[in-house]
Design an enzyme around this catalytic site. Structure first.
Site, PDB file in Angstrom:
ATOM      1  N   HIS A  21      50.702  35.282  42.229  1.00 22.65           N
ATOM      2  CA  HIS A  21      50.192  36.634  42.450  1.00 22.65           C
ATOM      3  C   HIS A  21      49.362  36.647  43.723  1.00 22.65           C
ATOM      4  O   HIS A  21      48.150  36.415  43.703  1.00 22.65           O
ATOM      5  CB  HIS A  21      49.363  37.076  41.225  1.00 22.65           C
ATOM      6  CG  HIS A  21      48.855  38.483  41.286  1.00 22.65           C
ATOM      7  ND1 HIS A  21      48.500  39.196  40.149  1.00 22.65           N
ATOM      8  CD2 HIS A  21      48.622  39.324  42.311  1.00 22.65           C
ATOM      9  CE1 HIS A  21      48.086  40.394  40.489  1.00 22.65           C
ATOM     10  NE2 HIS A  21      48.134  40.494  41.814  1.00 22.65           N
ATOM     11  N   HIS A 201      51.949  45.194  37.946  1.00 20.44           N
ATOM     12  CA  HIS A 201      50.507  45.179  37.730  1.00 20.44           C
ATOM     13  C   HIS A 201      50.232  46.125  36.555  1.00 20.44           C
ATOM     14  O   HIS A 201      50.700  47.276  36.561  1.00 20.44           O
ATOM     15  CB  HIS A 201      49.767  45.726  38.950  1.00 20.44           C
ATOM     16  CG  HIS A 201      49.666  44.763  40.100  1.00 20.44           C
ATOM     17  ND1 HIS A 201      50.749  44.130  40.644  1.00 20.44           N
ATOM     18  CD2 HIS A 201      48.574  44.346  40.814  1.00 20.44           C
ATOM     19  CE1 HIS A 201      50.340  43.351  41.647  1.00 20.44           C
ATOM     20  NE2 HIS A 201      49.025  43.466  41.763  1.00 20.44           N
ATOM     21  N   GLU A 204      44.870  46.143  34.758  1.00 23.65           N
ATOM     22  CA  GLU A 204      43.840  45.650  35.685  1.00 23.65           C
ATOM     23  C   GLU A 204      42.676  46.627  35.578  1.00 23.65           C
ATOM     24  O   GLU A 204      41.618  46.310  35.050  1.00 23.65           O
ATOM     25  CB  GLU A 204      44.397  45.607  37.121  1.00 23.65           C
ATOM     26  CG  GLU A 204      43.384  45.188  38.182  1.00 23.65           C
ATOM     27  CD  GLU A 204      43.917  45.298  39.630  1.00 23.65           C
ATOM     28  OE1 GLU A 204      44.952  45.962  39.830  1.00 23.65           O
ATOM     29  OE2 GLU A 204      43.274  44.745  40.551  1.00 23.65           O
TER      30      GLU A 204
END
Ligand code: ADE
Ligand code: ZN
Length: 343
Positions: A21, A201, A204
């Site tokens: 990542h 993603h 987060e």
């Protein structure tokens, strides 16, 4: 056996690593940014490297993204994309990264009139050269900017098809809140049909449900970040039993105020629950550290053990998009390394 923290520090530095990542645009160090601006005859809002670094204070994801997209404007030519990627790869090699899976954001460039081909040719050439010269293998992951439309993502997908052999997977990044995975179902369907793997993603800054959507609707192989999964024990159970990897980025999470401090980070809890967790750098030029610094700081703040560090390194090879044989070879290399460093 009790280990001195200096032993663990050396172990972290020397450990064979995989990074899963990292946004290539997020590796643009202020020095290289200024150099590129100079050679491309661009005037930056910040006159010096020091002023740039001063501006790297963020209160959430969006405040970072505004600066990150501003930085990408220095990148114009194929050589710029080569130099950017090569600089990351050299640093990664110094930190014993053996395999890297690297995001790029084509829309951050095509939106400024840079051809898709210019971007990918520069990045790809550096990745190819890194195999013999730096002993790093890699995969490229093309991200769609989720704050833009699904139609724009679809156009980007179409533009990528002539370069399909250079791209392993598609991903989803940028402003998470208000841009759920479900917005991109059709694009991801088309991407999978074209042979791409998928990641996103999720969790987060955005809610837990985005992790479920990424799994159920986008059929992702990994979740990028995913740290909010602990809010739902059933989801944690699913991530554990299906061995869905989480690419966690500790220093990023603190810089973007997802956690108040590294001591408050849930990395160790995720590991103790048996999840396939990995440690990564996200946007190292902006967040104060590459993969080694992320591991060192996490070890100190959370008291990670030698076994935790081994699991993090092993999980990363396991969670990569390498073939089974290559994974086995890297894990055998890691096992030999651990044997040789009994400390
Ligand atoms: N683009 C670059 N870094 C990102 C991050 N941490 N989250 C979402 N989008 C990004
Ligand atoms: Zn990221």
């Amino acid at each position: 056996m009790k280990h001195q923290s200096s032993d663990l520090e050396q172990l972290i530095r020397d450990l064979p690593k995989a990074e899963l990542h990292v946004h290539i645009e997020g590796t643009l160090e202020p020095e290289l940014l200024c150099e590129m601006a100079r050679r491309n005859h661009l005037t930056l809002r910040f006159a010096t490297v020091g002023e740039l670094r001063q501006a790297y204070r963020f209160h959430n994801l969006q405040s970072f993204l505004d600066i990150y997209y501003e930085g990408t404007r220095a990148l114009l030519s194929e050589q710029d994309f080569f130099d950017l990627t090569w600089a990351y790869l050299e640093r990664a090699a110094q930190q014993h990264v053996r395999h890297a899976e690297i995001f790029f954001d084509p829309q951050a460039h095509t939106g400024r009139g840079i051809p898709f081909e210019t971007v990918i040719r520069g990045i790809h050439r550096a990745l190819e050269e890194a195999i013999p010269r730096l002993s790093i293998s890699s995969n490229l992951i093309m991200c769609f900017l989720r704050h833009l439309s699904a139609e724009a993502a679809m156009r980007t997908l179409e533009a990528s098809l002539p370069f399909k052999d250079w791209i392993a997977a598609v991903g989803l990044d940028s402003s998470e809140l208000g841009h759920p995975p479900e917005k991109f179902v059709t694009v991801f369907q088309r991407a999978r049909a074209a042979g791409y793997l998928t990641v996103a993603h999720a969790g987060e800054e955005g809610p837990l449900d985005y992790i479920r959507q990424a799994l159920d609707l986008l059929k992702v192989s990994r979740i990028d970040h995913g740290v909010r999964c602990l809010e739902d024990p059933e989801l944690v159970q699913r991530l554990a039993s299906e061995r869905i990897p989480l690419t966690v980025c500790p220093l990023s999470n603190v810089k973007l105020c997802v956690f108040k401090s590294l001591e408050d980070h849930n990395l160790k809890k995720l590991l103790d629950l048996g999840l396939c967790v990995t440690v990564n750098s996200d946007d190292p030029a902006y967040f104060g550290g590459y993969i080694t610094e992320n591991l060192l700081a996490s070890q100190k703040a959370l008291g990670l053990t030698r076994h935790d560090l081994y699991m993090l390194a092993k999980n990363a090879f396991e969670a990569s998009f390498l073939g089974a044989g290559e994974k086995q070879r890297f894990i055998a290399e890691l096992d030999r390394f651990m044997q040789a460093h009994l400390g």
